[in-house]
Design an enzyme around this catalytic site. Structure first.
Site, PDB file in Angstrom:
ATOM      1  CD  GLU A 192      55.411 102.768 -21.244  1.00  0.00           C
ATOM      2  OE1 GLU A 192      55.717 101.592 -20.988  1.00  0.00           O
ATOM      3  OE2 GLU A 192      54.267 103.121 -21.531  1.00  0.00           O
ATOM      4  CD  GLU A 222      53.610 103.806 -26.152  1.00  0.00           C
ATOM      5  OE1 GLU A 222      52.975 102.820 -25.723  1.00  0.00           O
ATOM      6  OE2 GLU A 222      54.827 103.934 -26.024  1.00  0.00           O
TER       7      GLU A 222
END
Ligand code: GLA
Ligand code: ZN
Length: 682
Positions: free
Chosen positions: A156, A313
């Site tokens: 991220e 995810e």
């Protein structure tokens, strides 16, 4: 012609199912259990090593791969694969201690202490070198390992660093962008408040203790951050590409995260992936949220032109960082997972495989709970889904080629958000989602793209609030309409150029002749205020009677456009509220005000019919139900999804469909369970 992409990695022509796996935090006995449980959960892919730098390089230049060797072997022996991470998302303490320049500096110019994660300097040559070394070691060591399937870069990417190195890099970036300081002063309009720069060194990135009012600076800083992060990412990718050219590279994106323009990063990656954490079962109906999630899935599919992406995810149960960590209700796990697949994901992956023993994520949902065995509700939900995914090989690599594109543009969002006026909350993203929702609920697939993408394949382009119009965009929109396309534009379009400088000579600037209107003023309304919009008798767009506009109403003059609705109240009663301009073979519509769902519903129902827009199934869908298509151009897979907590019946008519999971033939009235999902093959 078959329109099918190869699997993400041809070594595994199946859906990937698994999760973030941190064996570096556990002793080897647990690894053996993990492998047994992985099979029971019908999982085949583990994302390994994301935050394992301290175990891989416990001291500078001393590497220990023994544990990872064993994990890679265990995965391969168990028929599983590794989505192998580079560890730059969090670094060992020794690295911060020895090289403080790697620590990120905040916008207030204070340097952070070591701690947390995602907090490195984007520019630091030392950090880049250390990352390059560890990435090279990983690639050298596992390049021929049968478990290595995909590279997962860092984690991220995001945030900004304001250290001296980053500030210098920004100034150098500006000097590449602009031929001279005069040119920069001109497009940043720095004469305002005497902010004119007379030396490059005077330029400071936006800061709460310094400059925030120069919008051109704010925009360029954001562009620089994307470029600098992309450059950091390129440095990560280089050794991987060199040593493992056949292993695809991805990094996990964060939906509509505003800090990075993912359209600029996507070309560097082989496959797109993202992390999805919707707040199901909140105060709003799940269907409202489902449409928002669908919107983001579609962005991820479009980032590489329709190529399947990875759901990197998602949570198997609850998300511990939410204000209220509500469990997913029965059925929602399968539904939300297959929703990602419906919109183009070829994987379903989780954060996390096993709940950790300590630290801040110990209560985050996981496949394996602290109890340590498989006899849990969540584990059995995951295993059920795994069994379903094993039946979906025919779906791998399929995609959808919608007739509709909706423009959601990162830079436009930056500029709209930064602008002072006409309201504090301009609501760009919510507006795009509201337009999108009308297609979602009718089972009409949509591409969600930025304003620079090719429009030629679409029948309808919806570009809400196209406030910024970059060079060349108006020309491409015009060519699209001339060639027979339909454009829907709205209020607050064609206001600024790519530097956030207003267009002179009348809004909507370069879109004025295409839309056939002059936008003279915009009225902002207080919450609770509304203005009537009255459909013209012969509007031809299915509009009838009166509608409500809220928040923003543009006061426009029809030039070459035809007036299709007018305001029915306020001092601007009688002035155009909806116009249509015939250009070439097509038409450009302008919706002057922020109208309610009933207006959008009527408008898009009419357009869907007139333009014959591609639909997943030719049926009326009950409220809260959506249908999404994946196809290779020959076989069609219709994902029918019920986001209601109640049963619904869908009337399928006589179409000959087969339920891909059960193998049954389906037609007539099809019952969908609460949060039920069916995949119907044609
Ligand atoms: C993010 C991170 C993960 C984890 C999850 C928790 O998506 O990438 O490491 O922290 O959030 O929801
Ligand atoms: Zn820095």
């Amino acid at each position: 012609m078959s329109d099918r992409y190869p699997p993400i990695n041809p070594n595994c022509p199946h859906f990937l199912h698994g999760g973030d796996y941190n064996p570096d935090q556990w002793p080897p006995e647990v690894w053996e259990q993990d492998m047994r449980l992985m099979k029971l959960a019908h999982c085949n892919a583990m994302s390994v090593g994301i935050f394992a730098w301290a175990r891989l390089e416990p001291a500078e230049g001393q590497f220990d791969f023994s544990w990872l060797d064993r994990i890679m072997d265990l995965l391969a022996e168990s028929g599983g694969y590794a989505v192998l991470a580079t560890p730059s998302g969090a670094r060992p303490a020794w690295l911060s201690a020895k090289y403080p320049e790697v620590l990120r500096v905040r916008p207030d110019r204070g340097r952070n202490l070591h701690g947390r994660r995602h907090n490195h300097c984007l520019t630091s040559p030392i950090y880049r070198e250390k990352v390059r070394i560890i990435n090279t070691k990983l690639a050298e060591r596992y390049r021929d390992h049968p478990a290595l399937l995909v590279w997962h870069l860092s984690n991220e990417y995001g945030g900004e660093c304001h250290c001296e190195l980053c500030r210098d890099a920004f100034r150098a970036w500006l000097q590449r962008e602009y031929p001279s300081l005069d040119a920069l002063n001109q497009v940043w309009w720095t004469a305002f408040w005497s902010h004119t720069y007379t030396a490059w060194e005077q330029i400071e990135p936006p800061s709460p203790i310094g400059e925030t009012c120069v919008h051109g600076l704010n925009l360029d800083w954001k562009r620089f951050l994307t470029d600098q992060t992309t450059d950091f990412m390129r440095n990560e990718i280089a050794p991987l590409r060199e040593l493992t050219p056949d292993v695809p590279v991805t990094t996990n994106f964060m939906g509509t995260y505003a800090g990075l323009n993912y359209w600029k990063m996507a070309p560097e990656l082989d496959v797109i992936s993202w992390d999805s954490y919707p707040r199901w079962h909140g105060a709003r109906p799940d269907a409202d949220l489902a449409a928002e999630v669908a919107f983001v899935h579609d962005i991820n599919r479009c980032l590489k032109g329709g190529k399947p992406f990875m759901l990197m995810e998602s949570t198997p149960s609850m998300t511990n960082w939410m204000r209220v960590a509500k469990l997913k209700r029965p059925g929602m796990h399968k539904l939300a997972s297959l929703q990602a697949v419906a919109h183009g994901s070829d994987t379903v992956q989780y954060f996390q495989w096993r709940k950790s023993l300590g630290s801040s994520e110990k209560f985050h949902g996981a496949v394996v709970d602290h109890v340590g065995h498989e006899n849990t509700r969540v584990f059995s939900d995951v295993a059920d889904l795994g069994r379903a995914l094993e039946k979906l090989d025919p779906v791998i690599g399929t995609t959808v080629r919608p007739d509709v594109a909706l423009v959601y543009d990162w830079e436009n969002n930056w500029a709209i958000t930064d602008a002072a006026g006409p309201r504090h909350d301009k609501g760009y993203l919510p507006t795009c989602r509201r337009h999108y929702r009308q297609f979602w609920r009718r089972g009409i697939p949509v591409d969600v793209i930025d304003m620079d993408q090719d429009l030629s394949g679409y029948k309808l382009v919806v570009a809400p609030m196209l406030y910024m119009v970059r060079q060349g965009v108006a020309e491409r929109l015009e060519a699209f309409v001339r060639g027979g396309g339909t454009l829907v534009a709205t209020y607050w379009s064609g206001i600024v150029d790519e530097h956030d400088l207003c267009f002179l000579g009348g809004f909507p600037g370069p879109l004025r002749s295409l839309l056939g209107i002059w936008d003279e003023e915009i009225d902002a309304l207080y919450e609770g205020d509304s203005v009537a919009v009255v459909a013209a008798a012969d509007n031809g767009l299915g509009l009838s009677g009166q509608y409500e506009a809220r928040e923003l109403c543009a006061l426009v003059h029809a030039e070459s456009a035809q007036v299709l609705a007018t305001y029915g109240s306020e001092f601007y009663a009688g002035r155009p509220a909806l116009t249509g301009n015939a250009v070439g073979e097509g038409r450009a519509l302008y919706v002057a005000s922020r109208n309610g769902d009933r207006f959008l519903g009527d408008l898009y129902t009419a357009l869907a019919g007139d333009l014959g827009l591609l639909r997943t199934l030719d049926v009326d869908l009950p409220d809260g139900v959506s249908a999404q298509l994946r196809t290779d151009g020959e076989r069609r897979f219709a994902f029918l999804m019920n986001f209601n907590a109640a049963r619904v019946v869908v009337e399928l008519g006589s179409a000959a469909l087969t339920d891909l999971l059960s193998g049954e033939a389906v037609s007539g009235s099809l019952e969908l369970e609460p949060y039920g999902v069916r995949i119907l093959a044609q």
